[in-house]
Design a protein around this motif. Sequence first.
Motif, PDB file in Angstrom:
ATOM      1  N   ARG A   9       1.923   3.227  11.773  1.00 37.49           N
ATOM      2  CA  ARG A   9       3.150   2.831  12.472  1.00 37.49           C
ATOM      3  C   ARG A   9       3.065   1.372  12.929  1.00 37.49           C
ATOM      4  O   ARG A   9       4.044   0.625  12.835  1.00 37.49           O
ATOM      5  N   GLN A  10       1.890   0.979  13.412  1.00 42.64           N
ATOM      6  CA  GLN A  10       1.718  -0.393  13.883  1.00 42.64           C
ATOM      7  C   GLN A  10       1.928  -1.405  12.748  1.00 42.64           C
ATOM      8  O   GLN A  10       2.540  -2.459  12.952  1.00 42.64           O
ATOM      9  N   GLN A  11       1.412  -1.080  11.560  1.00 46.35           N
ATOM     10  CA  GLN A  11       1.600  -1.975  10.420  1.00 46.35           C
ATOM     11  C   GLN A  11       3.072  -2.034  10.002  1.00 46.35           C
ATOM     12  O   GLN A  11       3.580  -3.100   9.648  1.00 46.35           O
ATOM     13  N   GLN A  59      -2.960  -6.075   2.120  1.00 48.57           N
ATOM     14  CA  GLN A  59      -3.214  -4.866   1.336  1.00 48.57           C
ATOM     15  C   GLN A  59      -3.852  -3.802   2.237  1.00 48.57           C
ATOM     16  O   GLN A  59      -4.899  -4.042   2.833  1.00 48.57           O
ATOM     17  N   THR A  60      -3.240  -2.646   2.311  1.00 47.20           N
ATOM     18  CA  THR A  60      -3.771  -1.592   3.193  1.00 47.20           C
ATOM     19  C   THR A  60      -4.864  -0.763   2.529  1.00 47.20           C
ATOM     20  O   THR A  60      -5.592  -0.050   3.214  1.00 47.20           O
ATOM     21  N   GLU A  61      -4.988  -0.864   1.203  1.00 45.02           N
ATOM     22  CA  GLU A  61      -6.016  -0.109   0.490  1.00 45.02           C
ATOM     23  C   GLU A  61      -6.813  -1.075  -0.390  1.00 45.02           C
ATOM     24  O   GLU A  61      -6.373  -1.449  -1.470  1.00 45.02           O
ATOM     25  N   LYS A  62      -7.967  -1.462   0.077  1.00 45.58           N
ATOM     26  CA  LYS A  62      -8.761  -2.468  -0.638  1.00 45.58           C
ATOM     27  C   LYS A  62      -9.256  -1.964  -1.978  1.00 45.58           C
ATOM     28  O   LYS A  62      -9.509  -2.753  -2.898  1.00 45.58           O
ATOM     29  N   ILE A  88      15.542  -2.958  -5.584  1.00 47.20           N
ATOM     30  CA  ILE A  88      14.904  -1.716  -6.037  1.00 47.20           C
ATOM     31  C   ILE A  88      13.565  -1.563  -5.314  1.00 47.20           C
ATOM     32  O   ILE A  88      12.799  -2.507  -5.228  1.00 47.20           O
ATOM     33  N   ALA A  89      13.321  -0.378  -4.792  1.00 48.19           N
ATOM     34  CA  ALA A  89      12.052  -0.096  -4.114  1.00 48.19           C
ATOM     35  C   ALA A  89      11.034   0.388  -5.139  1.00 48.19           C
ATOM     36  O   ALA A  89      11.347   1.226  -5.988  1.00 48.19           O
ATOM     37  N   THR A  90       9.819  -0.154  -5.070  1.00 49.58           N
ATOM     38  CA  THR A  90       8.795   0.199  -6.046  1.00 49.58           C
ATOM     39  C   THR A  90       7.555   0.745  -5.351  1.00 49.58           C
ATOM     40  O   THR A  90       7.268   0.389  -4.205  1.00 49.58           O
ATOM     41  N   PRO A  91       6.811   1.617  -6.019  1.00 50.27           N
ATOM     42  CA  PRO A  91       5.626   2.219  -5.405  1.00 50.27           C
ATOM     43  C   PRO A  91       4.638   1.172  -4.922  1.00 50.27           C
ATOM     44  O   PRO A  91       4.382   0.160  -5.602  1.00 50.27           O
ATOM     45  N   GLY A  92       4.088   1.398  -3.739  1.00 50.32           N
ATOM     46  CA  GLY A  92       3.104   0.486  -3.172  1.00 50.32           C
ATOM     47  C   GLY A  92       3.700  -0.634  -2.354  1.00 50.32           C
ATOM     48  O   GLY A  92       2.968  -1.361  -1.682  1.00 50.32           O
ATOM     49  N   ARG A  93       5.010  -0.769  -2.403  1.00 55.94           N
ATOM     50  CA  ARG A  93       5.675  -1.841  -1.649  1.00 55.94           C
ATOM     51  C   ARG A  93       6.695  -1.270  -0.665  1.00 55.94           C
ATOM     52  O   ARG A  93       7.683  -1.918  -0.334  1.00 55.94           O
ATOM     53  N   GLY A  94       6.437  -0.070  -0.195  1.00 55.65           N
ATOM     54  CA  GLY A  94       7.413   0.629   0.633  1.00 55.65           C
ATOM     55  C   GLY A  94       7.749  -0.078   1.931  1.00 55.65           C
ATOM     56  O   GLY A  94       8.922  -0.189   2.305  1.00 55.65           O
ATOM     57  N   ALA A  95       6.737  -0.582   2.634  1.00 56.96           N
ATOM     58  CA  ALA A  95       6.988  -1.245   3.914  1.00 56.96           C
ATOM     59  C   ALA A  95       7.767  -2.538   3.705  1.00 56.96           C
ATOM     60  O   ALA A  95       8.775  -2.789   4.381  1.00 56.96           O
ATOM     61  N   GLY A 109       0.846  -1.190   0.000  1.00 53.46           N
ATOM     62  CA  GLY A 109       0.000   0.000   0.000  1.00 53.46           C
ATOM     63  C   GLY A 109       0.880   1.237   0.000  1.00 53.46           C
ATOM     64  O   GLY A 109       2.059   1.189   0.375  1.00 53.46           O
ATOM     65  N   LYS A 110       0.326   2.353  -0.435  1.00 55.89           N
ATOM     66  CA  LYS A 110       1.080   3.607  -0.410  1.00 55.89           C
ATOM     67  C   LYS A 110       1.481   3.929   1.025  1.00 55.89           C
ATOM     68  O   LYS A 110       0.769   3.603   1.971  1.00 55.89           O
ATOM     69  N   LEU A 111       2.599   4.585   1.164  1.00 51.18           N
ATOM     70  CA  LEU A 111       3.132   4.851   2.501  1.00 51.18           C
ATOM     71  C   LEU A 111       2.161   5.639   3.374  1.00 51.18           C
ATOM     72  O   LEU A 111       2.099   5.419   4.588  1.00 51.18           O
ATOM     73  N   ASP A 112       1.369   6.520   2.759  1.00 48.78           N
ATOM     74  CA  ASP A 112       0.446   7.306   3.572  1.00 48.78           C
ATOM     75  C   ASP A 112      -0.761   6.500   4.042  1.00 48.78           C
ATOM     76  O   ASP A 112      -1.597   6.995   4.806  1.00 48.78           O
ATOM     77  N   SER A 113      -0.840   5.237   3.600  1.00 47.90           N
ATOM     78  CA  SER A 113      -1.929   4.366   4.056  1.00 47.90           C
ATOM     79  C   SER A 113      -1.461   3.371   5.115  1.00 47.90           C
ATOM     80  O   SER A 113      -2.261   2.568   5.602  1.00 47.90           O
TER      81      SER A 113
END
Length: 256
Positions: A94-96, A188-191, A137-144, A87-91
């Motif tokens: 901290r707990q996740q 997935q943090t954003e369904k 390589i870091a890709t969007p949506g997989r930041g965590a 999920g995007k980082l803003d979604s």
Amino acid sequence: MKSVFITGCSSGIGLLAAKSLRDRGYRVITSCRKPQDLEQLVTQGFDAVLLDLDDPNSVQQAAEQVLSLTDNKLYALFNNAGFGVYGKLDSISRQQMEAQFSTNFFAIHQLTQLLLPAMLKQGEGRIIQTSSIVGIIATPGRGAYSASKYALEAWSDVLRLELAKTNIKVCLIEPGPLKTNFSANVEQTEKNRVVKNPPIAKRFTLPPEAILPKLYHALESKSPKVRYRVTFVTQLAAVGKRLLPDKLMDKILVSK
């Protein structure tokens, strides 16, 4: 007979590795988080321990069981267990983020340090980590998930250097797209905005058996590689990361 402890053996790479290494003549000790999966492993003839990587007490108990089962003569640790938070980082709370690092990084540090003295005492050993293409390589949506794998890569590099004067080798296996249940189990943090692999990834997806030659080499070679890149996509990502300017890589990754 050399003993190998593998984490995350309920399915996928862990279970495949356990069966293959047993057939290859290793004494394999498996682990999983759920009691019902433990029963299945025992039914298949494996020594098995319960291991909840989010619980430091469980990690401690599992390490003690492994050392007891091997009479303090463990040859190899395959840190394979892990999961992804997408999920995007803003979604991502901290707990996740803490949960992502707890399983994919903090537990590996704890478990390895508990088992490492046995390897040092016997004068040999192998520590093998399952990393990821997003550890390169870091890709969007997989930041965590990517951050946890970047941490694992750096930690493994340091451990390798700190053990350089011993006969204990530290290796990273970096899969790309494989046909396992990993993606189906991603949190997935954003369904309404599910993070999916790009369509081109399907063209280069390999069966999980593709990791086995890399695992065998990491365990058995007198001079194992530092990193084993399993798929063409992973190899391409590593080359691109090394050769292409950051801003060009950004354009490529954002366009996917």
